[in-house]
Design a protein around this motif. Structure first.
Motif, PDB file in Angstrom:
ATOM      1  N   MET A 134      -2.352   7.623 -18.971  1.00 46.72           N
ATOM      2  CA  MET A 134      -2.274   6.511 -19.916  1.00 46.72           C
ATOM      3  C   MET A 134      -3.542   6.387 -20.756  1.00 46.72           C
ATOM      4  SD  MET A 134      -0.555   3.669 -17.416  1.00 46.72           S
ATOM      5  CE  MET A 134      -0.734   2.391 -18.636  1.00 46.72           C
ATOM      6  N   ARG A 135      -4.674   6.927 -20.297  1.00 46.14           N
ATOM      7  CA  ARG A 135      -5.934   6.714 -20.999  1.00 46.14           C
ATOM      8  C   ARG A 135      -5.946   7.431 -22.335  1.00 46.14           C
ATOM      9  NH1 ARG A 135      -9.353   8.152 -17.198  1.00 46.14           N
ATOM     10  NH2 ARG A 135      -9.734   6.021 -16.502  1.00 46.14           N
ATOM     11  N   ALA A 136      -5.434   8.642 -22.441  1.00 48.52           N
ATOM     12  CA  ALA A 136      -5.505   9.436 -23.673  1.00 48.52           C
ATOM     13  C   ALA A 136      -4.785   8.745 -24.839  1.00 48.52           C
ATOM     14  CB  ALA A 136      -4.935  10.830 -23.417  1.00 48.52           C
ATOM     15  N   SER A 154       0.823  -1.220   0.000  1.00 46.97           N
ATOM     16  CA  SER A 154       0.000   0.000   0.000  1.00 46.97           C
ATOM     17  C   SER A 154       0.857   1.269   0.000  1.00 46.97           C
ATOM     18  CB  SER A 154      -0.933   0.000   1.208  1.00 46.97           C
ATOM     19  OG  SER A 154      -0.183  -0.066   2.405  1.00 46.97           O
ATOM     20  N   THR A 155       2.037   1.246   0.600  1.00 49.07           N
ATOM     21  CA  THR A 155       2.894   2.433   0.669  1.00 49.07           C
ATOM     22  C   THR A 155       3.553   2.725  -0.664  1.00 49.07           C
ATOM     23  OG1 THR A 155       4.740   1.090   1.430  1.00 49.07           O
ATOM     24  CG2 THR A 155       3.316   2.040   3.109  1.00 49.07           C
ATOM     25  N   LYS A 156       3.792   1.734  -1.474  1.00 49.65           N
ATOM     26  CA  LYS A 156       4.476   1.936  -2.751  1.00 49.65           C
ATOM     27  C   LYS A 156       3.522   2.406  -3.844  1.00 49.65           C
ATOM     28  CE  LYS A 156       8.147  -1.423  -1.931  1.00 49.65           C
ATOM     29  NZ  LYS A 156       8.793  -2.669  -2.400  1.00 49.65           N
ATOM     30  N   LEU A 157       2.211   2.152  -3.715  1.00 48.63           N
ATOM     31  CA  LEU A 157       1.248   2.549  -4.732  1.00 48.63           C
ATOM     32  C   LEU A 157       0.839   4.011  -4.495  1.00 48.63           C
ATOM     33  CD1 LEU A 157      -0.995  -0.645  -4.894  1.00 48.63           C
ATOM     34  CD2 LEU A 157       0.824   0.049  -6.466  1.00 48.63           C
ATOM     35  N   VAL A 158       1.690   4.953  -5.007  1.00 47.04           N
ATOM     36  CA  VAL A 158       1.457   6.390  -4.808  1.00 47.04           C
ATOM     37  C   VAL A 158       1.056   7.026  -6.134  1.00 47.04           C
ATOM     38  CG1 VAL A 158       2.449   8.580  -4.037  1.00 47.04           C
ATOM     39  CG2 VAL A 158       3.125   6.419  -2.944  1.00 47.04           C
ATOM     40  N   ASP A 159       0.047   7.895  -6.175  1.00 46.59           N
ATOM     41  CA  ASP A 159      -0.407   8.629  -7.358  1.00 46.59           C
ATOM     42  C   ASP A 159      -0.777   7.693  -8.502  1.00 46.59           C
ATOM     43  OD1 ASP A 159      -1.153  10.820  -8.730  1.00 46.59           O
ATOM     44  OD2 ASP A 159       0.878  11.388  -9.375  1.00 46.59           O
ATOM     45  N   VAL A 160      -1.486   6.643  -8.131  1.00 46.67           N
ATOM     46  CA  VAL A 160      -1.895   5.664  -9.156  1.00 46.67           C
ATOM     47  C   VAL A 160      -2.976   6.257 -10.041  1.00 46.67           C
ATOM     48  CG1 VAL A 160      -2.942   3.398  -9.517  1.00 46.67           C
ATOM     49  CG2 VAL A 160      -1.267   3.730  -7.703  1.00 46.67           C
ATOM     50  N   ASP A 161      -3.897   7.019  -9.520  1.00 49.44           N
ATOM     51  CA  ASP A 161      -4.986   7.575 -10.311  1.00 49.44           C
ATOM     52  C   ASP A 161      -4.469   8.524 -11.376  1.00 49.44           C
ATOM     53  OD1 ASP A 161      -6.735   6.131  -8.782  1.00 49.44           O
ATOM     54  OD2 ASP A 161      -7.173   7.781  -7.398  1.00 49.44           O
ATOM     55  N   ALA A 162      -3.484   9.339 -11.032  1.00 49.52           N
ATOM     56  CA  ALA A 162      -2.927  10.282 -12.011  1.00 49.52           C
ATOM     57  C   ALA A 162      -2.259   9.535 -13.152  1.00 49.52           C
ATOM     58  CB  ALA A 162      -1.926  11.219 -11.339  1.00 49.52           C
ATOM     59  N   SER A 163      -1.601   8.433 -12.817  1.00 45.63           N
ATOM     60  CA  SER A 163      -0.943   7.628 -13.865  1.00 45.63           C
ATOM     61  C   SER A 163      -1.976   7.010 -14.794  1.00 45.63           C
ATOM     62  CB  SER A 163      -0.096   6.543 -13.211  1.00 45.63           C
ATOM     63  OG  SER A 163       0.914   7.104 -12.411  1.00 45.63           O
ATOM     64  N   VAL A 164      -3.070   6.605 -14.244  1.00 53.78           N
ATOM     65  CA  VAL A 164      -4.129   6.003 -15.077  1.00 53.78           C
ATOM     66  C   VAL A 164      -4.699   7.039 -16.030  1.00 53.78           C
ATOM     67  CG1 VAL A 164      -6.439   5.004 -15.007  1.00 53.78           C
ATOM     68  CG2 VAL A 164      -4.693   4.227 -13.416  1.00 53.78           C
ATOM     69  N   VAL A 165      -4.880   8.286 -15.578  1.00 54.47           N
ATOM     70  CA  VAL A 165      -5.420   9.344 -16.442  1.00 54.47           C
ATOM     71  C   VAL A 165      -4.452   9.658 -17.560  1.00 54.47           C
ATOM     72  CG1 VAL A 165      -6.106  11.773 -16.498  1.00 54.47           C
ATOM     73  CG2 VAL A 165      -6.858  10.305 -14.632  1.00 54.47           C
TER      74      VAL A 165
END
Length: 757
Positions: A100-102, A87-98
């Motif tokens: 990659m989507r485009a 859980s500590t290593k998964l930082v700013d996952v949502d921003a990375s997903v955004v």
């Protein structure tokens, strides 16, 4: 850092350390099935409950669950640090997903555009290929139509050239020779020119036939087209002209024996697949006139008178005609690598005409109503067919010849089933007539004094042997029905055996009314049964000897297994005859015993002789004793027994009769002695009662000999004489158990231990 969860393994008992491992499971429990995508818990449990108790299944599932929990805890403890830091290593996952989507959406749009472009290209390509295929098909059809037109025109052009060649060159040659009245050399030259013209015409016809074959190929690939339908009349006209011209040329070649012209014509017929026309022309032109001379029919047949229906001489003449006038064509059609193997002149020309001539000129040849003539004609026909098969160049040609419809029709004319039925009635009827006689019929040789110990003596037996031999005579047997004739032979043996056994059974019952047809057995005397024993031995020896050898020789072409079955069946039939000998001997013994018992019944007179007569003890045997064995001695010393009885049968008959007579002797004597002793005992009690009433002493014993003792002494003297009468016949009385019992019954007490005659 959080402390790792301690793994709590399930407690282990002492048996866990010395039995199977913890993760071991029964054979019916397969954990791998739980991972299957189609796994259904309810069906799994219902299947296992049919042969596994519910408690056992629950215990095994709980054990497996505990093992899975233990394995899960081990995995968590092994990678516990990574599991906690996840859980500590998964930082700013949502921003990375955004982010990659485009680019992914852009890539998907491009792929869809490319796919649409490829689909449009694929449709265009398929459309072009379809148009190309249709164009190629149309071009091919057009080419076929053009080729068809050219071939039809070419055939018509070639046919127009045919009239310049004479259709019947033989008449042209003769007329030319007569008109010009030229010398022999010039005439020969013209005949040679005629031969060349026939050969030229045949070659031209072969060429036309080849073109017609091409034309048939084109028409087969362009059916139902208007162009072809419009040309149908031209094609039919050309085909008819070709058939007519080819028929004239082939007929001319046959009449002049022109091998080259015939060869070319046959190739032409084979090319247009019209072999039947060639075979029919050869039949009507060459074969029919020859056969008509040999087997005339119609008006010529009527003028010939009532000729016999024999075919042997006709076939002989036909063979000569085939060798002389037909062999040349058969050799041409069977030459190697000629392509003329499609013709079958043997069946469709020669055999067809022969069959037609026989049906019209000699229809009675096929009639089985006269079996002898029918079989002769049938064998002659088989020989004729074998002669025709000799012209076949190979085994396949022979098989083809036999498969032709004409060959099958020819063989159907010979109704072998009806022929066998007539022979069956003839052979079996003769035996049945002989066996239904009311008495045994000795043959004349027996009464005439011409006696032979190896010859049969009764008409019934002679008829059986003649019937058995008739089944395998050359003028009766048909090898294709050999199984039926073998069955008939075995039925004849069975009928004879049944006649004997049933007759003996009727004799034993003594009632002829309930067994009609067996009066012979009831009225037969012992001497007649000697004839039967002799005939049975002779028949069994013949059937298992020379007769068996003859049958096996006739069937030598069969396999070893078939021959062994035939041999065993015939030997079994011979054994069934031999098994009747003891029954016949028993019948003789019964007759002799009946006669002996008539004399033995005089035993009852002994009681009347010595009962209360005060006669002294007897000193000699009774007169009846000499007559007891007289029928047996008379039979054995008779002429029939001396000539026809074997030593073994004589000894068996003698011992059996002596034993049976002695047994009846013992029964009568024992019964007589028993009655005498009972009567003696009763009289003695009466005397003792009278003495007591008179006051006399009952202790006084009577020293006189009793009547029972006199009777026993008379019987003792009789059986001594009986035993002495057995000795000359060759029988030791002491060896007969019934005689020993008889001796013990009537002998004085001091002589019972030893039999002394």
């Amino acid at each position: 850092m959080v402390d790792p969860i301690p793994a709590q393994a399930p407690p282990r008992s002492a048996t866990d350390f010395f039995s199977d491992p913890l993760d071991s499971h029964p054979l019916w429990f397969k954990p791998s099935l739980f991972l299957s995508p189609n796994f259904d818990s309810e069906s799994y449990i219902s299947e296992l409950r049919t042969f596994v108790p519910f408690d056992t299944l629950r215990s095994e599932l709980e054990s497996h669950r505990a093992a899975l929990n233990h394995e899960l805890i081990d995995l968590i403890n092994r990678d516990y640090a990574d599991f906690v830091n996840l859980s500590t290593k998964l930082v700013d996952v949502d921003a990375s997903v955004v982010r990659m989507r485009a680019p992914l959406l852009e890539l998907r749009d491009k792929i869809e555009q490319y796919r649409a472009s490829v689909d449009r290209s694929l449709v265009a390509l398929k459309s072009g290929l379809k148009q190309r295929s249709e164009a190629a098909s149309a071009k091919e059809t057009l080419q076929i139509l053009l080729d068809t037109f050219h071939v039809v025109s070419k055939v018509e052009k070639l046919i127009k050239e045919l009239p310049s060649v004479p259709a019947d060159w033989s008449n042209g040659d003769v007329n030319m020779a007569e008109r010009n009245s030229m010398s022999n050399g010039i005439s020969a030259q013209h005949f040679e020119n005629g031969t060349n013209l026939r050969e030229t015409q045949s070659m031209l016809l072969e060429r036309i036939a080849s073109e017609m074959n091409r034309l048939k190929f084109y028409i087969a690939h362009a059916q139902n087209l208007p162009f072809i339908e419009n040309m149908e009349k031209r094609i039919q006209s050309a085909s008819l002209l070709l058939d007519a011209s080819l028929g004239h040329c082939f007929t001319d070649g046959l009449e002049h024996g022109d091998a080259n012209a015939i060869y070319n014509c046959l190739r032409a017929y084979a090319a247009i697949d019209n072999t039947r026309s060639a075979e029919e022309i050869f039949r009507t032109t060459i074969v029919a006139p020859l056969i008509q001379k040999i087997i005339p029919h119609g008006t010529s047949a009527v003028g010939a008178g009532s000729s016999r229906d024999e075919l042997e001489n006709d076939y002989r003449q036909i063979k000569k005609c085939i060798e002389k006038d037909c062999k040349f064509l058969l050799e041409i059609s069977s030459s190697e690598n000629s392509g003329l193997h499609v013709f079958d002149f043997l069946a469709n020309s020669i055999l067809k005409e022969v069959l037609s001539a026989i049906q019209k000129g000699k229809p009675g040849a096929f009639s089985p109503g006269r079996p002898t003539e029918f079989l002769k004609n049938y064998k002659s026909s088989l020989d004729f067919l074998a002669h025709l098969e000799g012209y076949c160049p190979s085994r396949s040609a022979v098989a083809k010849f036999r498969a032709e419809a004409v060959y099958v029709e020819f063989m159907k004319q010979w109704n072998i089933g009806v022929y066998f039925s007539l022979r069956f009635q003839e052979i079996a009827g003769a035996l049945d007539s002989a066996l239904t006689a009311s008495s045994l019929v000795p043959i004349q040789n027996v009464h005439a004094g011409q006696r032979n110990s190896h010859e049969l003596t009764l008409k019934q037996s002679v008829t059986l042997l003649e019937s058995l031999r008739s089944c395998w005579r050359e003028d009766v047997l048909v090898l294709s029905c050999s199984d039926k004739f073998l069955r008939l032979s075995l039925q004849l043996l069975s009928r004879y055996s049944s006649w004997l056994s049933s007759g003996l059974a009727a004799r034993k019952m003594g009632n002829t009314g309930s067994s009609p047809g067996y009066e012979w057995a009831v009225s037969a005397v012992p001497d007649d049964f000697i004839y039967i024993i002799h005939d049975i031995n002779c028949l069994a020896s013949e059937v298992c000897g020379d007769y068996l050898g003859q049958v096996l020789q006739l069937l030598s072409a069969c396999s070893a297994d078939v021959l062994d079955s035939v041999k065993q069946s015939i030997l079994q039939g011979g054994k069934s005859l031999e098994d009747l000998v003891p029954l016949v001997i028993n019948a003789i013994i019964e007759a002799l015993v009946e006669k002996a018992v008539e004399d033995l019944r005089q035993l009852k007179g002994i009681t009347a002789t010595y009962r209360m007569t005060n006669k002294p003890l007897p000193v000699r045997h009774s007169p009846y004793v000499s007559a007891v064995l007289r029928p047996l001695k008379t039979l054995l010393d008779g002429e029939r027994a001396t000539i026809y009885l074997t030593k073994e049968a004589r000894n068996e008959l003698l011992l059996g009769a002596a034993t049976e007579i002695t047994g009846r002797y013992y029964e009568l004597a024992a019964d007589l002695v028993s009655v005498a002793r009972k009567t003696e005992s009763s009289l003695q009690r009466i005397r003792q009662g009278a003495q007591r009433r008179a006051g006399a002493s009952s202790d006084v014993s009577d020293n006189n000999v009793s009547d029972t003792d006199k009777i026993c002494m008379q019987l003792f003297l009789d059986i001594q004489e009986y035993g002495r009468n057995l000795t000359p016949l060759g029988v030791e009385a002491a060896n007969i158990p019934a005689y020993r019992s008889l001796w013990q019954c009537v002998a004085p007490p001091n002589r019972q231990s030893v039999i002394n005659l």
